[in-house]
Write an enzyme that holds these catalytic residues in place. Structure first.
Site, PDB file in Angstrom:
ATOM      1  N   CYS A  14       1.980   2.645  -4.744  1.00 32.74           N
ATOM      2  CA  CYS A  14       1.425   3.556  -3.740  1.00 32.74           C
ATOM      3  C   CYS A  14      -0.001   3.122  -3.416  1.00 32.74           C
ATOM      4  O   CYS A  14      -0.441   2.052  -3.828  1.00 32.74           O
ATOM      5  CB  CYS A  14       1.490   5.012  -4.200  1.00 32.74           C
ATOM      6  SG  CYS A  14       0.391   5.428  -5.578  1.00 32.74           S
ATOM      7  N   ASN A  17      -2.431   4.262  -7.036  1.00 34.93           N
ATOM      8  CA  ASN A  17      -1.851   4.111  -8.369  1.00 34.93           C
ATOM      9  C   ASN A  17      -2.379   5.139  -9.366  1.00 34.93           C
ATOM     10  O   ASN A  17      -2.549   4.866 -10.542  1.00 34.93           O
ATOM     11  CB  ASN A  17      -2.059   2.683  -8.889  1.00 34.93           C
ATOM     12  CG  ASN A  17      -1.196   2.306 -10.091  1.00 34.93           C
ATOM     13  OD1 ASN A  17      -1.621   1.535 -10.929  1.00 34.93           O
ATOM     14  ND2 ASN A  17      -0.002   2.832 -10.190  1.00 34.93           N
ATOM     15  N   CYS A  19      -1.265   8.690  -8.549  1.00 31.10           N
ATOM     16  CA  CYS A  19      -0.429   9.867  -8.276  1.00 31.10           C
ATOM     17  C   CYS A  19       1.058   9.511  -8.191  1.00 31.10           C
ATOM     18  O   CYS A  19       1.758   9.512  -9.198  1.00 31.10           O
ATOM     19  CB  CYS A  19      -0.874  10.575  -6.996  1.00 31.10           C
ATOM     20  SG  CYS A  19      -2.556  11.224  -7.038  1.00 31.10           S
ATOM     21  N   ARG A  20       1.522   9.169  -6.979  1.00 36.25           N
ATOM     22  CA  ARG A  20       2.963   8.983  -6.751  1.00 36.25           C
ATOM     23  C   ARG A  20       3.576   7.869  -7.588  1.00 36.25           C
ATOM     24  O   ARG A  20       4.628   8.059  -8.214  1.00 36.25           O
ATOM     25  CB  ARG A  20       3.236   8.691  -5.269  1.00 36.25           C
ATOM     26  CG  ARG A  20       2.890   9.819  -4.346  1.00 36.25           C
ATOM     27  CD  ARG A  20       2.967   9.389  -2.901  1.00 36.25           C
ATOM     28  NE  ARG A  20       1.880   8.459  -2.595  1.00 36.25           N
ATOM     29  CZ  ARG A  20       1.716   7.861  -1.424  1.00 36.25           C
ATOM     30  NH1 ARG A  20       2.589   8.078  -0.449  1.00 36.25           N
ATOM     31  NH2 ARG A  20       0.705   7.043  -1.210  1.00 36.25           N
ATOM     32  N   SER A  21       2.957   6.701  -7.583  1.00 37.53           N
ATOM     33  CA  SER A  21       3.556   5.568  -8.303  1.00 37.53           C
ATOM     34  C   SER A  21       3.567   5.816  -9.809  1.00 37.53           C
ATOM     35  O   SER A  21       4.519   5.449 -10.492  1.00 37.53           O
ATOM     36  CB  SER A  21       2.831   4.267  -7.973  1.00 37.53           C
ATOM     37  OG  SER A  21       1.455   4.344  -8.283  1.00 37.53           O
ATOM     38  N   ASP A 131       1.438  11.317   0.100  1.00 41.82           N
ATOM     39  CA  ASP A 131       0.406  11.256  -0.925  1.00 41.82           C
ATOM     40  C   ASP A 131      -0.092  12.672  -1.222  1.00 41.82           C
ATOM     41  O   ASP A 131      -0.631  13.335  -0.329  1.00 41.82           O
ATOM     42  CB  ASP A 131      -0.747  10.379  -0.435  1.00 41.82           C
ATOM     43  CG  ASP A 131      -1.739  10.028  -1.534  1.00 41.82           C
ATOM     44  OD1 ASP A 131      -1.692  10.637  -2.628  1.00 41.82           O
ATOM     45  OD2 ASP A 131      -2.561   9.126  -1.294  1.00 41.82           O
TER      46      ASP A 131
END
Length: 159
Positions: A14, A17, A19-21, A131
């Site tokens: 993402c 690196n 949050c989402r990933s 995000d």
């Protein structure tokens, strides 16, 4: 390091690196353990940007993982490298910008498959995992649910 014969590898990428990933990486790590296939998977996450290199996961990332009885991530943010395109079979992005960046950087001789993670979501209302940074909490909850469904659907392809 090249893939070991018989191993599969997944890299979640993402923007920052944190949050989402990181969330998807932790979910997927635990799913492969639950399925008894952790020994054949190499899993990591990275960023397209340099903004968060060296930072720990954002506090709401780990709070959301904990809420869903998942372990906290101790991942340290890093940027994707050219070598990652050779080391990972599957590289996942979360939105259009991630995918543009991943496609632009991919070496022509790399066999890695670039996948928009949300394309695997069983809830077809959207394929974009927005995000969630900097919040609110509900944004992290939505991202978690999308990552969880998508990671499960991806792993189910290997039954």
């Amino acid at each position: 390091m090249a893939n070991v014969v018989g191993t599969k590898s997944a890299l979640f990428v993402c923007l920052g690196n944190i949050c989402r990933s990181v969330m998807a990486e932790q979910i997927f790590r635990e799913l492969v353990v639950e399925k008894g296939v952790a020994d054949v998977w190499k899993i990591d996450s990275a960023a397209t940007s340099t903004w968060e290199i060296g930072n720990s996961p954002y506090e709401l990332t780990n709070a959301t993982l904990k809420k869903h009885n998942r372990q906290n991530s101790s991942h340290i943010a890093r940027q994707i490298t050219t070598q990652d395109y050779y080391n990972f079979n599957y590289i996942f992005g979360f939105d259009e910008d991630n995918m543009r960046q991943l496609n632009r950087r991919k070496p022509k001789d790399s066999n890695s498959e670039l996948i928009l993670l949300g394309d695997l979501d069983t809830d077809k209302s959207t394929n974009i995992i927005i995000d969630p940074y900097p919040g609110p909490v509900q944004a992290f909850e939505t991202a978690y649910e999308q990552c969880d469904r998508s990671c499960k659907a991806f792993l189910d392809q290997f039954k």
